[in-house]
Motif scaffolding. Structure first.
Motif, mmCIF file in Angstrom:
data_model
loop_
_atom_site.group_PDB
_atom_site.id
_atom_site.type_symbol
_atom_site.label_atom_id
_atom_site.label_comp_id
_atom_site.label_asym_id
_atom_site.label_seq_id
_atom_site.Cartn_x
_atom_site.Cartn_y
_atom_site.Cartn_z
ATOM 1 N N ILE A 108 33.051 -18.583 64.117
ATOM 2 C CA ILE A 108 32.888 -18.821 62.674
ATOM 3 C C ILE A 108 34.071 -19.576 62.066
ATOM 4 O O ILE A 108 33.963 -20.057 60.936
ATOM 5 N N ILE A 109 35.190 -19.674 62.801
ATOM 6 C CA ILE A 109 36.310 -20.484 62.301
ATOM 7 C C ILE A 109 36.851 -21.382 63.413
ATOM 8 O O ILE A 109 36.759 -21.055 64.600
ATOM 9 N N ALA A 110 37.444 -22.512 63.001
ATOM 10 C CA ALA A 110 38.112 -23.421 63.929
ATOM 11 C C ALA A 110 39.514 -22.895 64.238
ATOM 12 O O ALA A 110 39.975 -21.926 63.628
ATOM 13 N N PHE A 111 40.206 -23.579 65.123
ATOM 14 C CA PHE A 111 41.550 -23.144 65.546
ATOM 15 C C PHE A 111 42.516 -23.009 64.375
ATOM 16 O O PHE A 111 43.440 -22.216 64.417
ATOM 17 N N ASN A 112 42.300 -23.799 63.319
ATOM 18 C CA ASN A 112 43.222 -23.783 62.180
ATOM 19 C C ASN A 112 42.749 -22.865 61.053
ATOM 20 O O ASN A 112 43.311 -22.883 59.967
ATOM 21 N N ARG A 166 33.606 -22.516 59.643
ATOM 22 C CA ARG A 166 32.566 -23.405 60.165
ATOM 23 C C ARG A 166 31.548 -23.694 59.065
ATOM 24 O O ARG A 166 31.230 -22.806 58.270
ATOM 25 N N PRO A 167 30.994 -24.902 59.019
ATOM 26 C CA PRO A 167 29.975 -25.205 58.021
ATOM 27 C C PRO A 167 28.785 -24.244 58.096
ATOM 28 O O PRO A 167 28.367 -23.849 59.183
ATOM 29 N N HIS A 168 28.291 -23.868 56.948
ATOM 30 C CA HIS A 168 27.074 -23.064 56.766
ATOM 31 C C HIS A 168 27.236 -21.577 57.086
ATOM 32 O O HIS A 168 26.249 -20.836 57.031
ATOM 33 N N VAL A 169 28.442 -21.108 57.390
ATOM 34 C CA VAL A 169 28.630 -19.680 57.680
ATOM 35 C C VAL A 169 28.244 -18.842 56.464
ATOM 36 O O VAL A 169 27.438 -17.910 56.570
ATOM 37 N N ARG A 170 28.808 -19.148 55.320
ATOM 38 C CA ARG A 170 28.550 -18.345 54.117
ATOM 39 C C ARG A 170 27.049 -18.355 53.785
ATOM 40 O O ARG A 170 26.452 -17.321 53.505
ATOM 41 N N GLU A 171 26.448 -19.527 53.819
ATOM 42 C CA GLU A 171 25.018 -19.667 53.525
ATOM 43 C C GLU A 171 24.159 -18.853 54.490
ATOM 44 O O GLU A 171 23.244 -18.130 54.078
ATOM 45 N N VAL A 172 24.458 -18.934 55.766
ATOM 46 C CA VAL A 172 23.679 -18.209 56.772
ATOM 47 C C VAL A 172 23.904 -16.703 56.642
ATOM 48 O O VAL A 172 22.944 -15.921 56.700
ATOM 49 N N PHE A 173 25.139 -16.274 56.430
ATOM 50 C CA PHE A 173 25.393 -14.849 56.224
ATOM 51 C C PHE A 173 24.594 -14.345 55.016
ATOM 52 O O PHE A 173 23.971 -13.282 55.074
ATOM 53 N N GLN A 174 24.609 -15.096 53.934
ATOM 54 C CA GLN A 174 23.867 -14.705 52.727
ATOM 55 C C GLN A 174 22.378 -14.572 53.027
ATOM 56 O O GLN A 174 21.743 -13.589 52.641
ATOM 57 N N ARG A 175 21.824 -15.531 53.724
ATOM 58 C CA ARG A 175 20.396 -15.498 54.057
ATOM 59 C C ARG A 175 20.068 -14.316 54.972
ATOM 60 O O ARG A 175 19.043 -13.654 54.795
ATOM 61 N N LEU A 176 20.945 -14.045 55.935
ATOM 62 C CA LEU A 176 20.708 -12.920 56.839
ATOM 63 C C LEU A 176 20.724 -11.593 56.086
ATOM 64 O O LEU A 176 19.875 -10.726 56.321
ATOM 65 N N VAL A 177 21.678 -11.430 55.185
ATOM 66 C CA VAL A 177 21.740 -10.209 54.377
ATOM 67 C C VAL A 177 20.491 -10.096 53.505
ATOM 68 O O VAL A 177 19.880 -9.026 53.411
ATOM 69 N N PHE A 182 35.977 -25.809 67.822
ATOM 70 C CA PHE A 182 37.422 -25.955 67.969
ATOM 71 C C PHE A 182 38.035 -26.732 66.816
ATOM 72 O O PHE A 182 39.104 -26.402 66.335
ATOM 73 N N TRP A 183 37.385 -27.803 66.417
ATOM 74 C CA TRP A 183 37.918 -28.736 65.435
ATOM 75 C C TRP A 183 37.013 -28.777 64.222
ATOM 76 O O TRP A 183 35.796 -28.627 64.338
ATOM 77 N N VAL A 184 37.578 -29.009 63.072
ATOM 78 C CA VAL A 184 36.809 -29.121 61.841
ATOM 79 C C VAL A 184 35.827 -30.284 61.981
ATOM 80 O O VAL A 184 36.209 -31.390 62.356
ATOM 81 N N ASP A 185 34.569 -29.992 61.719
ATOM 82 C CA ASP A 185 33.506 -30.991 61.836
ATOM 83 C C ASP A 185 32.456 -30.685 60.782
ATOM 84 O O ASP A 185 31.624 -29.791 60.958
ATOM 85 N N ASP A 186 32.491 -31.431 59.695
ATOM 86 C CA ASP A 186 31.568 -31.187 58.590
ATOM 87 C C ASP A 186 30.109 -31.428 58.960
ATOM 88 O O ASP A 186 29.209 -30.988 58.246
ATOM 89 N N SER A 187 29.861 -32.121 60.066
ATOM 90 C CA SER A 187 28.481 -32.391 60.473
ATOM 91 C C SER A 187 27.905 -31.290 61.370
ATOM 92 O O SER A 187 26.729 -31.345 61.744
ATOM 93 N N ASP A 188 28.697 -30.281 61.695
ATOM 94 C CA ASP A 188 28.265 -29.195 62.576
ATOM 95 C C ASP A 188 27.102 -28.426 61.936
ATOM 96 O O ASP A 188 27.162 -28.034 60.773
ATOM 97 N N ARG A 189 26.043 -28.202 62.702
ATOM 98 C CA ARG A 189 24.840 -27.497 62.216
ATOM 99 C C ARG A 189 24.493 -26.279 63.066
ATOM 100 O O ARG A 189 23.389 -25.753 62.998
ATOM 101 N N GLU A 190 25.446 -25.827 63.876
ATOM 102 C CA GLU A 190 25.185 -24.705 64.781
ATOM 103 C C GLU A 190 24.774 -23.433 64.041
ATOM 104 O O GLU A 190 23.909 -22.702 64.508
ATOM 105 N N MET A 191 25.380 -23.156 62.911
ATOM 106 C CA MET A 191 25.019 -21.923 62.198
ATOM 107 C C MET A 191 23.580 -21.978 61.694
ATOM 108 O O MET A 191 22.896 -20.947 61.666
#
Length: 128
Positions: A11-15, A19-30, A105-114
């Motif tokens: 859910i977070i990068a090394f720094n 990760r993109p969409h974590v908050r949104e996905v957590f909200q939807r799951l709840v 690993f690295w910040v990537d605003d295009s990541d859609r894994e969540m």
């Protein structure tokens, strides 16, 4: 379902960037009626949860077993059984069930894994 998410590279990068969409996905799951748990092999990670404003969505936080996963649940005193795990380590998924996620690993605003993970969880919950 009790859904357990790993922290580092899941859910977070090394720094520490979320990760993109974590908050949104957590909200939807709840909203879908699931309970979200956070765990990490390096200890309790409430600071990550709080820093990213996720506490209202997270039921609890635990130390994650890093070997002998099933036995580790008891050894570490985790009082709830994971129904579904999301982790960048496939060996944990093989032992406890869930879905392996591509490491972040690295910040990537295009990541859609969540978003993919949300779809997998939704399908799993529908079929079980």
């Amino acid at each position: 379902m009790n859904i357990f998410f790993d922290v580092d590279d899941t859910i977070i990068a090394f720094n520490g960037v979320l990760r993109p969409h974590v908050r949104e996905v957590f909200q939807r799951l709840v909203e879908d009626g699931h309970s979200i748990y956070i765990w990490s092999g390096v200890g309790l990670r409430w600071e990550v949860i709080d820093h990213n404003g996720l506490r209202p969505l997270v039921t609890d936080c635990f130390v994650k077993p890093v070997q002998n996963y099933r036995e580790g649940l008891k050894t570490l005193g985790i009082p709830v059984e994971p129904d579904f795990c999301v982790d960048d380590h496939p060996e944990l998924i093989r032992a406890l069930g869930g879905e392996a996620i591509k490491a972040y690993f690295w910040v990537d605003d295009s990541d859609r894994e969540m978003l993919r993970i949300y779809d997998v969880i939704t399908e799993y919950a529908h079929n079980h």
